[in-house]
Design an enzyme around this catalytic site. Structure first.
Site, PDB file in Angstrom:
ATOM      1  N   GLY A   1       9.490   7.422  16.144  1.00  0.00           N
ATOM      2  CA  GLY A   1      10.729   6.719  16.500  1.00  0.00           C
ATOM      3  C   GLY A   1      11.911   7.354  15.786  1.00  0.00           C
ATOM      4  N   LYS A  14       5.392  -8.971  14.815  1.00  0.00           N
ATOM      5  CA  LYS A  14       5.729  -8.630  13.422  1.00  0.00           C
ATOM      6  C   LYS A  14       4.777  -9.333  12.446  1.00  0.00           C
ATOM      7  CE  LYS A  14       8.714  -5.494  13.953  1.00  0.00           C
ATOM      8  NZ  LYS A  14       8.326  -4.125  13.604  1.00  0.00           N
ATOM      9  N   ILE A  71       9.683   9.983  21.823  1.00  0.00           N
ATOM     10  CA  ILE A  71       9.059   9.852  23.146  1.00  0.00           C
ATOM     11  C   ILE A  71       9.946  10.554  24.180  1.00  0.00           C
ATOM     12  CG2 ILE A  71       7.617   7.781  22.855  1.00  0.00           C
ATOM     13  CD1 ILE A  71       9.991   6.187  24.012  1.00  0.00           C
ATOM     14  N   GLN A  80      17.640   3.809  15.763  1.00  0.00           N
ATOM     15  CA  GLN A  80      18.688   3.441  14.792  1.00  0.00           C
ATOM     16  C   GLN A  80      18.284   3.803  13.364  1.00  0.00           C
ATOM     17  OE1 GLN A  80      19.363  -0.724  14.003  1.00  0.00           O
ATOM     18  NE2 GLN A  80      21.446  -0.391  13.257  1.00  0.00           N
ATOM     19  N   TYR A  89       8.528 -10.629  19.751  1.00  0.00           N
ATOM     20  CA  TYR A  89       8.863  -9.742  18.628  1.00  0.00           C
ATOM     21  C   TYR A  89       8.287 -10.322  17.325  1.00  0.00           C
ATOM     22  CZ  TYR A  89      11.898  -6.953  15.522  1.00  0.00           C
ATOM     23  OH  TYR A  89      12.390  -6.098  14.569  1.00  0.00           O
TER      24      TYR A  89
END
Ligand code: AKB
Length: 317
Positions: A8, A147, A35, A12, A143
């Site tokens: 990734g 997590k 990716i 950000q 999400y």
């Protein structure tokens, strides 16, 4: 940490973490994993190797780990909270199937793994003020579910197989290099872009809604320091509360107005993001991170605003 894979790397956090690691880690390689469709560009591309690293392809990950003799993996692949509500199955696939692929590769190749958790791992039943390190975690978002499961699975691989997994629970992250995409806390970044461009900001979060936030340099330092911490001192692993500031939209707008007096904001509440925000802590207690590995934040809201505005003026004007 010597040979590091950042999965990734164009996101950000990844775009800045990869560059920080390349600057700071002596004598090793930092591979930028990405990716297709989000290829590294500019300095991120030219300053070191990059490889396609889709967490859903365990064999490809194993190949990269072998090729570069990777000893540490930063796994930053995730769909953020609001977009994960729209694509829950894809969020599960990336966050859970992807994570177990990474942990298996790490087990077979003795890699340390950092997979961040988030304020999103908490839910409505969690104490919202001074949220403790160890407390109730019953989120109702995909999400959040991923997590909490990430924390549990990462701890499982540590206790069962000795894989050196460690992580922090990130607050909303404020930064000026790469925009976040699809999070509940994104407003705290987008507001700065609007203010610097001289535009009115339409805030999707209600006044009075407090959330933990952090400036990117502190978040990056946390990600590096937790992986360098003395393991003997760690009573926790996955994942540590870290905090630096908590504010609601009016306070952030007022702070920006101190430096850009013409700035204007109005509200158009996004019900999905608002419901998520209300289920998250107002502010976390980060005393375990402070005690166990010396965590401290360097940026408060004022220092963040000064730095963000200066950086965005350079970038946008
Ligand atoms: C989000 O808003 O989804 C993320 C987070 C707090 O984990 N920025």
């Amino acid at each position: 940490m010597k040979n590091i894979l950042v999965i990734g790397s164009t996101g950000q956090i990844g775009s800045e973490l990869t560059m920080k690691l390349r600057r700071e880690i002596d004598g090793g390689t930092v591979v930028a994993g990405y990716i297709p469709g989000s290829e590294p560009k500019g300095e991120l591309l030219s300053s070191g190797p990059s490889e396609i690293a889709d967490v859903r392809d365990g064999a490809a990950l194993a190949h990269i780990v072998g090729k570069y003799k990777i000893d540490t993996i930063y796994n930053l692949a995730a769909l953020l909270s609001a977009v994960a509500e729209k694509k829950p199955l894809m969020a599960w696939d990336i966050q859970m199937n992807g994570l177990i692929n990474i942990l298996e590769v790490a087990r077979e190749n003795t890699c340390a793994v950092f997979t961040p958790s988030s304020i999103g791992s908490f839910g409505l039943d969690t104490p919202h003020k001074n949220t403790p390190q160890d407390t109730l975690q019953r989120p109702r978002t995909m999400y959040g579910v991923t997590k909490v499961a990430t924390e549990l699975l990462s701890d499982y691989y540590f206790f069962k197989y000795g894989v050196d997994t460690r992580a922090v629970r990130f607050p909303g992250l404020i930064s000026h290099v790469t925009l976040p995409g699809g999070g509940t806390t994104d407003y705290a970044v987008e507001i700065f872009y609007a203010a610097v461009k001289g535009e009115e900001f339409v805030c999707p979060i209600k006044p009075g809604t407090y959330m933990d936030m952090m400036y990117m340099p502190d978040a990056l330092r946390a990600a590096v320091e937790i992986m360098q911490a003395d393991p003997q001192r760690l009573r926790h692993r996955n994942a540590f509360n870290i905090a630096s500031m908590s504010f609601e939209p009016e306070q952030l707008a007022a702070k920006i107005k101190e430096y850009i007096p013409t700035f204007k904001m109005r509200y158009e509440i996004d019900p999905v993001r608002q419901a998520i925000a209300e289920s998250w802590p107002d502010n976390m207690d980060d005393s375990c991170a402070r005690e166990e590995w010396g965590w401290y934040p360097a940026y408060d809201l004022d220092a963040t605003a000064v730095d963000m505005i200066a950086a965005l003026r350079q970038k946008l004007l």
